[in-house]
Enzyme design. Structure first.
Site, PDB file in Angstrom:
ATOM      1  CD  GLU A   1      -2.789  -4.086  -7.153  1.00 15.35           C
ATOM      2  OE1 GLU A   1      -2.797  -5.029  -6.353  1.00 15.35           O
ATOM      3  OE2 GLU A   1      -2.823  -2.899  -6.793  1.00 15.35           O
TER       4      GLU A   1
ATOM      5  CG  HIS B   1      -0.716   1.171  -4.619  1.00 17.52           C
ATOM      6  ND1 HIS B   1      -0.610   0.928  -5.973  1.00 17.52           N
ATOM      7  CD2 HIS B   1      -1.362   0.086  -4.100  1.00 17.52           C
ATOM      8  CE1 HIS B   1      -1.153  -0.276  -6.240  1.00 17.52           C
ATOM      9  NE2 HIS B   1      -1.606  -0.798  -5.126  1.00 17.52           N
TER      10      HIS B   1
ATOM     11  CD  GLU C   1      -2.784  -1.259  -0.047  1.00 19.19           C
ATOM     12  OE1 GLU C   1      -3.057  -0.224  -0.673  1.00 19.19           O
ATOM     13  OE2 GLU C   1      -3.155  -2.394  -0.424  1.00 19.19           O
TER      14      GLU C   1
END
Ligand SMILES: [Zn+2]
Length: 269
Positions: free
Chosen positions: A198, A144, A141
């Site tokens: 991803e 990202h 996370e």
């Protein structure tokens, strides 16, 4: 086709879109140039507002940071990962990071642009992750956010929106409005990431975990567990499903690659 290309090129010039490298490649070698049409500052301000909405709303219902031991565990892991973000971008360790645990049954976690992290109790309770596995989720996370995938997706949406509005002028159609805060919520929590984003988050995530002294192979077992929880997964994790086997084999390659970083970091724990 040529006309479309010309339109895109001129839009890009009009909108001052820039090609940037948000992160340095690291050992995992993520080095794709990104096209941005909006500044980090604008996206981060909207993310801040979106975060206050989400966490503030949950806090009013008594759904934030209910279990002190759980919060302490999640924040300790987050802190160690955050302390390694400088390996990918020098400004990141000084971001206004925040980490909270939200009581909700979904197997979910996210990091908004600018470093606002949330882990849902559903993820902890249903996956029963080890520290290495929790570091894998949060590393993914955080990656990202480091890559500014949210800003890139807003830019892509704006590019498409502008094409519609330019065509709209030509055809007399009305132009839609864009609420950036709402868009950040949608992109962070409700819409799946692209496979490309991803993969980048997976690769940077395993390196962050390894540098922080967490076994990067935790990412493999984490995603194996994730694949078994079945229905009710939020899009962030659902997006992985069609390519589950590809993801696991990529994680095997990249966790092996960063294993020496883990071996070097481990004695410092
Ligand atoms: Zn992701």
């Amino acid at each position: 086709m040529m006309k479309r290309w010309l339109l895109l090129a001129s839009l890009c010039a009009l909108a001052a879109c820039q090609t940037v490298q948000t992160t340095t490649p690291g050992l995992v070698g993520v080095n794709r140039p990104q096209s941005m049409m909006i500044s980090s500052a604008e996206v981060n301000a909207s993310a801040e507002a979106a975060y206050q909405q989400q966490v503030g709303g949950a806090a009013k219902k008594g759904q934030v940071n209910r279990d002190p031991a759980q919060v302490e565990r999640v924040r300790r892991i987050a802190q160690r990962l955050i302390s390694q973000t400088g390996a990918f971008r020098p400004d990141a360790p000084a971001w206004k990071w925040e980490t909270n645990v939200i009581s909700a049954k979904e197997v979910n976690a996210w990091c908004m642009p600018g470093g606002k992290i949330a882990v849902y109790t559903g993820l902890i309770e249903r996956l029963q992750p080890t520290d290495d596995e929790l570091a894998a989720v949060m590393g993914h996370e955080i990656a990202h956010a480091l890559r500014e995938h949210g800003r890139e997706r807003v830019s892509q949406a704006q590019a498409q929106g502008m094409i519609i509005s330019v065509l709209g002028v030509a055809t007399g159609a009305t132009q839609g409005t864009l609420d950036l805060t709402q868009m950040v919520v949608e992109l962070t929590m409700n819409l799946p990431n692209s496979r490309e984003h991803e993969t980048e988050a997976d690769r940077i995530g395993v390196e962050l975990a390894a540098r922080a002294g967490y076994d990067p192979r935790g990412a493999i077992t984490l995603w194996e567990k994730m694949g078994k929880v079945g229905g009710g997964q939020p899009p962030e994790f659902l997006s992985t499903h069609p390519n589950h086997a590809t993801r696991i084999s990529d994680l095997r390659v990249y966790s092996a690659k960063v294993l020496p970083l883990y071996e070097a970091a481990r004695p410092r724990r």
